[in-house]
Design an enzyme around this catalytic site. Structure first.
Site, PDB file in Angstrom:
ATOM      1  N   ASP A   1      -6.680  -0.247   6.770  1.00  0.00           N
ATOM      2  CA  ASP A   1      -7.079  -1.685   7.558  1.00  0.00           C
ATOM      3  C   ASP A   1      -6.138  -2.778   7.689  1.00  0.00           C
ATOM      4  O   ASP A   1      -6.177  -3.419   7.246  1.00  0.00           O
ATOM      5  CB  ASP A   1      -8.377  -2.460   6.768  1.00  0.00           C
ATOM      6  CG  ASP A   1      -9.104  -3.358   7.746  1.00  0.00           C
ATOM      7  OD1 ASP A   1      -8.566  -3.707   8.493  1.00  0.00           O
ATOM      8  OD2 ASP A   1      -9.406  -3.955   6.990  1.00  0.00           O
TER       9      ASP A   1
ATOM     10  N   GLY B   1       0.973  -1.115  -0.263  1.00  0.00           N
ATOM     11  CA  GLY B   1       0.219  -0.225  -0.483  1.00  0.00           C
ATOM     12  C   GLY B   1       1.168   1.551   0.012  1.00  0.00           C
ATOM     13  O   GLY B   1      -0.038   2.403  -0.585  1.00  0.00           O
TER      14      GLY B   1
HETATM   15  N1  SAM Z   1      -8.466  -5.230  11.668  1.00  0.00           N
HETATM   16  C1  SAM Z   1      -7.696  -6.348  11.704  1.00  0.00           C
HETATM   17  C2  SAM Z   1      -6.539  -5.874  12.883  1.00  0.00           C
HETATM   18  O1  SAM Z   1      -6.228  -7.123  13.893  1.00  0.00           O
HETATM   19  O2  SAM Z   1      -5.686  -5.333  13.233  1.00  0.00           O
HETATM   20  C3  SAM Z   1      -6.519  -6.086  10.763  1.00  0.00           C
HETATM   21  C4  SAM Z   1      -6.723  -7.167   8.998  1.00  0.00           C
HETATM   22  S1  SAM Z   1      -6.473  -7.174   7.513  1.00  0.00           S
HETATM   23  C5  SAM Z   1      -6.059  -8.716   7.439  1.00  0.00           C
HETATM   24  C6  SAM Z   1      -4.869  -6.530   8.009  1.00  0.00           C
HETATM   25  C7  SAM Z   1      -3.771  -6.184   6.446  1.00  0.00           C
HETATM   26  O3  SAM Z   1      -2.730  -5.186   6.625  1.00  0.00           O
HETATM   27  C8  SAM Z   1      -3.149  -8.467   6.629  1.00  0.00           C
HETATM   28  O4  SAM Z   1      -3.629  -8.937   5.373  1.00  0.00           O
HETATM   29  C9  SAM Z   1      -2.022  -7.201   6.390  1.00  0.00           C
HETATM   30  O5  SAM Z   1      -1.446  -8.806   5.050  1.00  0.00           O
HETATM   31  C10 SAM Z   1      -2.143  -6.259   5.304  1.00  0.00           C
HETATM   32  N2  SAM Z   1      -0.750  -5.059   5.321  1.00  0.00           N
HETATM   33  C11 SAM Z   1       0.020  -4.893   6.546  1.00  0.00           C
HETATM   34  N3  SAM Z   1       0.412  -4.680   5.823  1.00  0.00           N
HETATM   35  C12 SAM Z   1       0.358  -3.653   4.780  1.00  0.00           C
HETATM   36  C13 SAM Z   1       1.213  -2.884   3.937  1.00  0.00           C
HETATM   37  N4  SAM Z   1       2.135  -1.903   3.927  1.00  0.00           N
HETATM   38  N5  SAM Z   1       0.147  -2.422   1.813  1.00  0.00           N
HETATM   39  C14 SAM Z   1      -1.236  -3.488   1.844  1.00  0.00           C
HETATM   40  N6  SAM Z   1      -1.062  -3.947   2.915  1.00  0.00           N
HETATM   41  C15 SAM Z   1      -1.088  -4.055   4.501  1.00  0.00           C
END
Ligand code: SAM
Length: 281
Positions: free
Chosen positions: A156, A139
């Site tokens: 998120d 992201g």
């Molecule tokens: N609400 C949740 C929590 O408990 O914190 C978040 C759930 S969601 C599964 C979070 C997602 O962010 C993960 O699938 C992870 O792979 C993604 N993520 C982490 N860093 C990221 C980045 N730099 N770019 C895109 N996605 C990312």
């Protein structure tokens, strides 16, 4: 602790103990280890690196409270960008809004979405919606290079470590500001004020957003399975004031029914305990 319990550590000194009635899945990607376990109260639970992401029985609180406030605070949210959110719980709520014409979700780890399709079909069925596009990538990089502009951005993410760390920094908010339309709104999940290190992060995020946006409003939700049960989000808007009476009216007038969110919850969520206010003002 018995073998069939998982402890989701919230700090070095405490955590949430979950009885594991069944372990359904485990896989490690380049980014993280994903586990799916079953718990009688929280249902099907996804852990990333041992940290609870969602339980099928209470995911609606977090996802509604991340997605819906800015969808109502913006009078015409046509294009939405989700950063992270691979389980598609946020996307499900975004696509429940009829005004939305396009949603782009940028998730770094395809494993999360692939496995969510198996264990959370109610959340991932939204991927079949022609308005939805999923990009697997970082992201942070996407936002630096995107030529598309969005009315809303929702972050998120996982906790502020590893690839998610940059999603809590001012440089990222600056890039988001550029990618947002002239009246755009950014919403970010910003952890729990009960955990001292995370409170410091909340303050930093709040200051970074205030340096850029006209209206910055932290808000809270009670989420039983997340760290210390009290979870913060921050909404940063260029023009539209999330506290304008018209927003509550839009929520009151909607025919949609949610499980957690309503107009009273929306307004009340901006009320902050004094110890949080003291840090943020
Ligand atoms: N609400 C949740 C929590 O408990 O914190 C978040 C759930 S969601 C599964 C979070 C997602 O962010 C993960 O699938 C992870 O792979 C993604 N993520 C982490 N860093 C990221 C980045 N730099 N770019 C895109 N996605 C990312």
């Amino acid at each position: 602790m018995k073998e069939n319990w998982h402890i989701d550590y919230h700090s070095p000194n405490r955590g949430l103990a979950l009885k594991v009635t069944k372990k359904l899945y485990e896989e490690t990607s380049d980014y993280q280890t994903l586990e799916i376990i079953e718990n009688p109260d929280l249902g099907t639970v996804m852990l990333l690196d041992g940290v609870l992401m969602l339980g099928s029985e209470d995911e609606f609180v977090y996802h509604e409270m991340l997605a819906l406030p800015s969808l109502y605070a913006h009078p015409n949210p046509l294009k939405v960008l989700i950063i992270g959110g691979g389980d598609c719980g946020t996307m499900t709520r975004v696509l429940s809004c009829d005004k939305v014409k396009r949603v782009v979700q940028v998730e770094i780890d395809e494993m999360v979405t692939r496995v969510a399709k198996i264990y959370y079909p109610e959340l991932t069925k939204c991927l079949a919606d022609p308005r939805a596009e999923v990009i697997f990538g970082d992201g942070l990089k996407f936002i630096q290079t995107s030529s598309e502009r969005f009315d809303l951005i929702m972050v998120d993410s996982t906790d502020p470590v590893g690839p998610a760390a940059g999603l809590f920094r001012k440089e990222f908010f600056t890039d988001c500001y550029k990618v947002l339309a002239d009246d755009g709104i950014l919403t970010i999940q910003s952890e729990s004020p009960w955990i001292p290190d995370l409170m410091d992060l909340i303050v930093e995020v709040n200051q970074g957003l205030k340096d850029l946006f006209t209206h910055v409003h932290p808000y809270l939700a009670g989420i039983q399975s997340y760290q210390a049960g009290l979870w913060m989000f921050q909404m940063a808007s260029k023009i539209h004031n999330p506290k304008d009476a018209s927003v509550e009216q839009r929520i009151r007038e909607t025919k949609k029914k949610y499980r957690y969110f309503n107009e009273e919850i929306y307004s009340a969520s901006f009320a902050l305990p004094q110890f949080v206010k003291d840090k943020l003002c």
